[in-house]
Design a protein around this motif. Sequence first.
Motif, PDB file in Angstrom:
ATOM      1  N   HIS A 183       0.735  -0.843   0.050  1.00  0.00           N
ATOM      2  CA  HIS A 183       0.249  -0.110   0.332  1.00  0.00           C
ATOM      3  C   HIS A 183       0.810   1.114   0.313  1.00  0.00           C
ATOM      4  O   HIS A 183       1.869   1.728   0.534  1.00  0.00           O
ATOM      5  N   THR A 184       0.526   2.439  -0.654  1.00  0.00           N
ATOM      6  CA  THR A 184       1.381   3.018  -1.024  1.00  0.00           C
ATOM      7  C   THR A 184       0.411   4.642  -1.745  1.00  0.00           C
ATOM      8  O   THR A 184      -0.850   4.626  -1.937  1.00  0.00           O
ATOM      9  N   MET A 185       1.095   5.948  -1.589  1.00  0.00           N
ATOM     10  CA  MET A 185       0.630   6.724  -1.835  1.00  0.00           C
ATOM     11  C   MET A 185       1.146   6.416  -4.247  1.00  0.00           C
ATOM     12  O   MET A 185       1.518   6.238  -4.379  1.00  0.00           O
ATOM     13  N   THR A 186      -0.601   7.013  -4.456  1.00  0.00           N
ATOM     14  CA  THR A 186      -0.812   7.014  -5.957  1.00  0.00           C
ATOM     15  C   THR A 186       0.350   7.463  -6.683  1.00  0.00           C
ATOM     16  O   THR A 186       1.024   7.061  -7.233  1.00  0.00           O
ATOM     17  N   SER A 187       0.886   8.431  -6.016  1.00  0.00           N
ATOM     18  CA  SER A 187       1.997   9.276  -6.841  1.00  0.00           C
ATOM     19  C   SER A 187       2.849   8.458  -6.875  1.00  0.00           C
ATOM     20  O   SER A 187       4.744   8.714  -7.547  1.00  0.00           O
ATOM     21  N   PHE A 188       3.013   8.327  -6.020  1.00  0.00           N
ATOM     22  CA  PHE A 188       4.928   7.355  -4.925  1.00  0.00           C
ATOM     23  C   PHE A 188       4.640   5.977  -6.251  1.00  0.00           C
ATOM     24  O   PHE A 188       5.964   5.902  -6.724  1.00  0.00           O
ATOM     25  N   ALA A 189       3.305   5.285  -5.846  1.00  0.00           N
ATOM     26  CA  ALA A 189       3.563   4.240  -6.910  1.00  0.00           C
ATOM     27  C   ALA A 189       3.524   4.312  -9.107  1.00  0.00           C
ATOM     28  O   ALA A 189       4.327   3.720  -9.318  1.00  0.00           O
ATOM     29  N   LYS A 190       3.052   5.456  -8.822  1.00  0.00           N
ATOM     30  CA  LYS A 190       3.434   5.526  -9.672  1.00  0.00           C
ATOM     31  C   LYS A 190       4.593   6.345 -11.221  1.00  0.00           C
ATOM     32  O   LYS A 190       4.841   5.894 -12.064  1.00  0.00           O
ATOM     33  N   HIS A 191       4.900   7.496  -9.813  1.00  0.00           N
ATOM     34  CA  HIS A 191       6.720   7.808 -10.882  1.00  0.00           C
ATOM     35  C   HIS A 191       8.032   7.238 -10.132  1.00  0.00           C
ATOM     36  O   HIS A 191       8.875   7.657 -10.467  1.00  0.00           O
ATOM     37  N   GLN A 192       7.635   6.948  -8.302  1.00  0.00           N
ATOM     38  CA  GLN A 192       9.082   6.158  -7.712  1.00  0.00           C
ATOM     39  C   GLN A 192       9.233   4.292  -7.981  1.00  0.00           C
ATOM     40  O   GLN A 192       9.579   4.064  -7.878  1.00  0.00           O
ATOM     41  N   ILE A 193       7.406   3.966  -8.316  1.00  0.00           N
ATOM     42  CA  ILE A 193       7.637   2.396  -8.607  1.00  0.00           C
ATOM     43  C   ILE A 193       7.001   1.674  -9.832  1.00  0.00           C
ATOM     44  O   ILE A 193       8.222   0.779 -10.161  1.00  0.00           O
ATOM     45  N   ILE A 194       6.919   2.276 -10.759  1.00  0.00           N
ATOM     46  CA  ILE A 194       6.181   1.744 -11.885  1.00  0.00           C
ATOM     47  C   ILE A 194       7.376   1.730 -13.087  1.00  0.00           C
ATOM     48  O   ILE A 194       7.411   0.641 -13.425  1.00  0.00           O
ATOM     49  N   PRO A 195       8.192   2.736 -12.948  1.00  0.00           N
ATOM     50  CA  PRO A 195       9.255   2.598 -13.951  1.00  0.00           C
ATOM     51  C   PRO A 195       9.926   1.474 -13.485  1.00  0.00           C
ATOM     52  O   PRO A 195      10.835   1.713 -14.654  1.00  0.00           O
ATOM     53  N   TRP A 196      10.397   1.038 -12.576  1.00  0.00           N
ATOM     54  CA  TRP A 196      11.834  -0.253 -12.247  1.00  0.00           C
ATOM     55  C   TRP A 196      10.711  -1.301 -11.894  1.00  0.00           C
ATOM     56  O   TRP A 196      10.865  -2.666 -11.695  1.00  0.00           O
ATOM     57  N   LEU A 197       9.524  -1.462 -12.238  1.00  0.00           N
ATOM     58  CA  LEU A 197       8.803  -2.845 -12.085  1.00  0.00           C
ATOM     59  C   LEU A 197       8.654  -4.230 -12.871  1.00  0.00           C
ATOM     60  O   LEU A 197       8.947  -4.627 -12.305  1.00  0.00           O
ATOM     61  N   PRO A 198       9.005  -3.523 -13.788  1.00  0.00           N
ATOM     62  CA  PRO A 198       9.089  -4.672 -15.115  1.00  0.00           C
ATOM     63  C   PRO A 198      10.690  -5.700 -14.148  1.00  0.00           C
ATOM     64  O   PRO A 198      11.044  -6.277 -14.495  1.00  0.00           O
ATOM     65  N   GLU A 199      11.389  -4.370 -14.519  1.00  0.00           N
ATOM     66  CA  GLU A 199      12.861  -4.947 -13.611  1.00  0.00           C
ATOM     67  C   GLU A 199      13.230  -6.187 -12.478  1.00  0.00           C
ATOM     68  O   GLU A 199      13.278  -7.191 -12.578  1.00  0.00           O
ATOM     69  N   PHE A 200      12.033  -5.435 -11.846  1.00  0.00           N
ATOM     70  CA  PHE A 200      12.156  -6.351 -10.572  1.00  0.00           C
ATOM     71  C   PHE A 200      11.198  -7.207 -10.466  1.00  0.00           C
ATOM     72  O   PHE A 200      12.037  -8.548 -10.773  1.00  0.00           O
ATOM     73  N   LEU A 201       9.867  -7.731 -11.041  1.00  0.00           N
ATOM     74  CA  LEU A 201       9.506  -8.647 -11.523  1.00  0.00           C
ATOM     75  C   LEU A 201       9.857 -10.042 -12.407  1.00  0.00           C
ATOM     76  O   LEU A 201      10.328 -11.615 -11.671  1.00  0.00           O
TER      77      LEU A 201
ATOM     78  N   ASP B 131      15.261  -4.164  -0.677  1.00  0.00           N
ATOM     79  CA  ASP B 131      16.996  -3.804  -1.178  1.00  0.00           C
ATOM     80  C   ASP B 131      17.005  -3.046  -2.442  1.00  0.00           C
ATOM     81  O   ASP B 131      17.305  -2.499  -3.156  1.00  0.00           O
ATOM     82  N   PHE B 132      16.032  -3.918  -3.175  1.00  0.00           N
ATOM     83  CA  PHE B 132      15.877  -2.923  -4.580  1.00  0.00           C
ATOM     84  C   PHE B 132      14.969  -1.605  -4.536  1.00  0.00           C
ATOM     85  O   PHE B 132      15.658  -1.412  -5.403  1.00  0.00           O
ATOM     86  N   LEU B 133      13.860  -1.421  -3.582  1.00  0.00           N
ATOM     87  CA  LEU B 133      13.431   0.016  -3.574  1.00  0.00           C
ATOM     88  C   LEU B 133      14.242   0.808  -3.196  1.00  0.00           C
ATOM     89  O   LEU B 133      15.059   1.693  -3.946  1.00  0.00           O
ATOM     90  N   GLU B 134      15.473   0.489  -2.579  1.00  0.00           N
ATOM     91  CA  GLU B 134      16.375   1.407  -1.425  1.00  0.00           C
ATOM     92  C   GLU B 134      17.962   1.878  -2.610  1.00  0.00           C
ATOM     93  O   GLU B 134      18.069   2.936  -2.479  1.00  0.00           O
TER      94      GLU B 134
END
Length: 303
Positions: A97-115, A287-290
């Motif tokens: 669970h996170t803020m919409t803006s954080f998900a869109k701008h800070q998680i989505i850009p690298w999520l495919p790499e993580f998965l 670890d990936f996020l940091e």
Amino acid sequence: MDNYSQLLAFLWTTEHGNFSAASRAHGLTPSAMSKLISRLEDRLQVRLFQRGTRSLTLTEEGAAYLVSARAVFNAMAEADSLAEAFPTRVSGSLRLHTMTSFAKHQIIPWLPEFLAAYPGLTIDVQVGAQFSDQFDQGLDVAIHSGVLPDSTRIARKIGQSRWIICASPAYLARHGTPEQPLQLLDHTCFSFGFNSVWNNWDFLLNGKRITVPVVPKATFAQGDLLRDLALDGAGIVRLAEFHIGQDIREGRLVPLLDAFSADSFEPIYMIYSNRKHLSPRIRVFRDFLEQKLAQSPWNTSGP
């Protein structure tokens, strides 16, 4: 645990044939080994060994117990082997669970790499502007900023972001650029629609901290809607740099009143329910996020 120690002592004694050899092989004294066997026999109410001068032989009951004891030992060994693999096995579903803006701008850009790095893992991303403790309903991780409510949960600081007042070049061309904080009262401003420190437009004026009582023309529950209005040239907004930093670097938005900045920095936290025995899926995500946030130009402090 004492029952299992007794079972091990029985298996070791059976394997080595006497208390002395079994005790030497496993770091115990012959007396301690003998006591464990005696306690086992007392608990089972049967004699497991016929004691001879130099060796021990199994009784009929001991031979029957040996079959079950070996099955228990093998099951325990299999369970331990499975548990040893847990730290490196990353699978299952991670609920975030996170803020919409954080998900869109800070998680989505690298999520495919993580998965791609962890193909056995799936992620359920839930969004909301404010932190809500849903760990008892299966939530694994929350990422939120600002002052968190008192809680027994673990909050790990993963970054820090500045809050910036800004507008588009088109808006400023039409309405002028405010040069003093109080001039904001003559401009079209937008803000959040809920009670939050994010709505405090703070400045340092003549050495004193002031809050300009901005009256927004419209309010919204999501920061992305405020960003869209600013990009469209509709007015002035105040948003986190993790949200609009790229827009500023590429000239789509212009920071305002930096000379009066009150250093409005806000920590960003990763929240989880327990520090001990952290799940592998939570640990690799953290670890990936940091790692990614450490590379972000907006992150003024790092983890």
